[in-house]
Design a protein around this motif. Structure first.
Motif, PDB file in Angstrom:
ATOM      1  N   ASP A  11       0.811  -1.220   0.000  1.00 33.16           N
ATOM      2  CA  ASP A  11       0.000   0.000   0.000  1.00 33.16           C
ATOM      3  C   ASP A  11       0.842   1.267   0.000  1.00 33.16           C
ATOM      4  OD1 ASP A  11      -2.437  -1.394   0.008  1.00 33.16           O
ATOM      5  OD2 ASP A  11      -2.312  -1.717   2.166  1.00 33.16           O
ATOM      6  N   PRO A  67      -2.159  -1.233  -5.892  1.00 27.87           N
ATOM      7  CA  PRO A  67      -3.576  -1.314  -5.498  1.00 27.87           C
ATOM      8  C   PRO A  67      -3.923  -2.663  -4.889  1.00 27.87           C
ATOM      9  CG  PRO A  67      -3.328  -1.365  -7.897  1.00 27.87           C
ATOM     10  CD  PRO A  67      -1.992  -1.026  -7.342  1.00 27.87           C
ATOM     11  N   GLN A  68      -4.931  -2.657  -4.036  1.00 34.36           N
ATOM     12  CA  GLN A  68      -5.293  -3.880  -3.312  1.00 34.36           C
ATOM     13  C   GLN A  68      -5.892  -4.939  -4.224  1.00 34.36           C
ATOM     14  OE1 GLN A  68      -7.694  -2.581   0.030  1.00 34.36           O
ATOM     15  NE2 GLN A  68      -5.871  -2.023   1.207  1.00 34.36           N
ATOM     16  N   LYS A  79      -4.051   5.988   2.634  1.00 30.76           N
ATOM     17  CA  LYS A  79      -5.424   5.542   2.396  1.00 30.76           C
ATOM     18  C   LYS A  79      -6.165   6.511   1.483  1.00 30.76           C
ATOM     19  CE  LYS A  79      -9.592   4.094   4.904  1.00 30.76           C
ATOM     20  NZ  LYS A  79     -10.185   3.827   6.256  1.00 30.76           N
ATOM     21  N   HIS A 106      -5.088   6.293  -2.177  1.00 32.75           N
ATOM     22  CA  HIS A 106      -5.688   5.119  -2.827  1.00 32.75           C
ATOM     23  C   HIS A 106      -7.149   5.390  -3.174  1.00 32.75           C
ATOM     24  CE1 HIS A 106      -2.833   1.628  -2.600  1.00 32.75           C
ATOM     25  NE2 HIS A 106      -2.209   2.451  -1.779  1.00 32.75           N
ATOM     26  N   GLU A 107      -7.895   5.951  -2.221  1.00 33.67           N
ATOM     27  CA  GLU A 107      -9.346   6.069  -2.397  1.00 33.67           C
ATOM     28  C   GLU A 107      -9.751   7.265  -3.261  1.00 33.67           C
ATOM     29  OE1 GLU A 107     -11.471   4.023   1.446  1.00 33.67           O
ATOM     30  OE2 GLU A 107     -10.925   6.139   1.612  1.00 33.67           O
ATOM     31  N   PHE A 125     -10.686   1.530   0.164  1.00 30.50           N
ATOM     32  CA  PHE A 125      -9.472   0.975   0.777  1.00 30.50           C
ATOM     33  C   PHE A 125      -9.876   0.119   1.982  1.00 30.50           C
ATOM     34  CE2 PHE A 125      -5.830   1.196   3.655  1.00 30.50           C
ATOM     35  CZ  PHE A 125      -4.751   0.993   2.806  1.00 30.50           C
ATOM     36  N   SER A 127      -4.710  -4.273   4.228  1.00 31.28           N
ATOM     37  CA  SER A 127      -3.446  -3.567   4.425  1.00 31.28           C
ATOM     38  C   SER A 127      -2.650  -4.121   5.592  1.00 31.28           C
ATOM     39  CB  SER A 127      -3.717  -2.085   4.649  1.00 31.28           C
ATOM     40  OG  SER A 127      -2.516  -1.345   4.673  1.00 31.28           O
TER      41      SER A 127
END
Length: 517
Positions: free
Chosen positions: A254, A259-260, A318, A321-322, A335, A340
């Motif tokens: 992360d 990306p997850q 976070k 990412h979002e 996220f 994570s």
């Protein structure tokens, strides 16, 4: 127990000036003969010359043919005796299955027999069994002048090649009919009695090899690793701590803006820890013990001048990412904290670089760091891939860095490894932009090979840590195994690392200089 031939050798030399070992001791192993010869030669009683030659030896089938005739000759003889012709089905019963199978085709090829409907008939009155004659000559002389004939007989498995070691033995300057016992030690009794004056002593052999001393040996990977470390230290780098094989998804993925949903995070590519499943959110580590291996004081002093806000760092990552932040539009997906915090075996040492750069945010300044250690990936094991390998990584943090500066530094860095001709190809990494694959021309392999990956860390990655907006960071990495395999001529990585490694290779491999051939 080995046979002592010293007396026999001395006796035979009393009858003639020189002898050949294959004639004198035809059934004795050459190693046994050499042992006795070395014993006599060390006393100058004899001299000898080693003669190696390849001999042609008959196989059991060849011995049978030399004695009874070839398969094709047997087939011809059986057909010739059947005046009206011989049925093909009756042939195996007369000459045997093997002779019928092999000899029939050969007899047709030589024109000795012909087929008349279902009968075999002789095509000539007499034949010359060349194969038998050749084998008989080979049996007597153990050689044959025509190499093509030998190759054909080997293909038919009638002969085989055997290496024979022969010794031409002659009298030495101190030749005698008997081997006189020589003393090996000068004792107190000899000195007291004076008997040493009349005793023959065995001379010292100053050319004798000493007994090998059992000792440990550095693995080739460790030798190449030491060379890499020396290069980094020469260029002013500080080594990062790499003793955390287990990382959270936060540091491993992360914080690097993987990306997850990225395929690299799937089970087929990454080893996840089953117990415990999760770790805490990022927080200050306990004070490291000075006795821990690979422990470093990176930014320890600086950490006291500016407190690192781990919670803010978590929220920054976070949010990028979002929703996006620091100029990035982000990935725009929800996220997941649990994802994570999952524990993984680190897939790259860049996780360590991220951790150290975050520490640097306490006191932003020019810095150079490197790491060399093991990483883990769920790879299919083959000649060039293992589930664990070593990664060499370097990062440079400074103000005003440019892509041209990275290319120039790569030229300098790889020149110290003996690689002077580089090419670059644009690439993609989630955490660097721009990114480049590095290729070097390997003269030994005669082709361009990929030797590393590089790039400049993305602004949203660095600013999330709290680093200044105008600070730039170079990053590059390569495997430790590839240059080691090239340097030592290893074609299969499993011969370099793992349970199949030959310990003799480990003990006998030479030291390495990356800038030398």
């Amino acid at each position: 127990m080995a046979t002592d031939l010293t007396s026999d050798i001395l006796h035979l030399l009393s009858l003639q000036d020189s002898i050949f070992s294959v004639d004198a001791f035809p059934t004795t192993p050459s190693s046994t003969v050499k042992s006795s010869l070395d014993r006599l030669a060390s006393r100058d009683m004899i001299t000898y010359e080693t003669i190696d030659r390849d001999e042609v030896i008959l196989t059991p089938e060849g011995e049978t043919i030399a004695a009874e005739g070839s398969h094709e000759a047997k087939v011809f003889e059986a057909v010739r005796k059947a005046v009206e012709g011989l049925k093909i089905g009756d042939l195996p019963g007369i000459v045997g299955k093997e002779s019928a199978k092999v000899g029939q085709g050969k007899a047709f090829k030589e024109g000795w027999i012909k087929k008349d409907k279902d009968l075999l008939k002789a095509n000539t009155e007499s034949i010359n069994d060349t194969t038998r004659e050749q084998l008989q000559q080979i049996k007597e002389a153990r050689t044959y002048p025509d190499t093509k004939v030998v190759a054909d007989l080997r293909k038919r498995k009638l002969v085989t090649m055997q290496k024979v070691i022969n010794f031409n033995i002659s009298k030495g300057t101190r030749y005698a009919r008997e081997l006189v016992k020589e003393e090996t030690d000068l004792t107190a009794e000899m000195l007291a009695s004076g008997s040493w004056k009349n005793l023959p002593f065995k001379p010292y052999n100053f050319k004798a090899m000493g007994a090998p001393t059992p000792s440990g040996a550095l693995h080739p990977l460790n030798k190449v690793r030491a060379e890499f470390r020396q290069i980094f230290f020469e260029m002013g780098f500080e080594e990062m701590p790499t003793n955390r094989f287990v990382e959270t998804g936060f540091w491993n993925f992360d914080a690097l803006f993987v990306p997850q949903q990225h395929p690299a995070r799937d089970l087929q590519d990454t080893f996840y820890i089953s117990d415990p499943l999760y770790a805490d959110k990022p927080r200050e580590d306990p004070t490291p013990s000075p006795t821990l291996p690979n422990s470093t004081s990176t930014s320890t002093k600086a950490a006291t001048s500016k407190k690192i806000d781990y919670e803010q760092y978590w929220n920054n990552v976070k949010e990028v990412h979002e929703k996006g932040k620091f100029g990035s539009i982000g990935y725009r997906y929800p996220f997941k904290d649990a994802e994570s915090l999952r524990l993984v075996l680190r897939t790259h040492t860049t996780a360590i670089s991220t951790y150290v750069l975050h520490k640097l945010a306490a006191d932003p300044r020019p810095a150079r760091y490197f790491s060399i250690d093991r990483v883990f990936r769920n790879e299919t094991v083959d000649a060039t891939h293992l589930a664990e390998f070593h990664q060499v990584e370097g990062v440079i943090a400074d103000f005003g860095l440019t892509l041209g500066g990275l290319i120039g530094f790569m030229e300098t860095f790889f020149a110290k490894m003996g690689v002077h001709n580089l090419r670059y190809k644009p690439a993609y990494n989630p955490y660097t932009e721009p990114s480049m694959e590095i290729f070097g021309y390997h003269a030994g392999l005669g082709k361009w090979v990929e030797i590393g990956n590089s790039g400049m860390f993305r602004p949203e990655m660095l600013e999330s840590m709290g680093l200044p907006k105008d600070m730039r960071v170079y990053g590059w990495g390569l495997s430790l195994e590839r240059p080691t395999m090239i340097k030592y001529g290893v074609k299969n990585i499993r011969d370099l690392l793992g349970h199949k490694v030959d310990l003799n290779f480990i003990e006998n491999n030479p030291a390495v200089r990356l800038d030398k051939d």
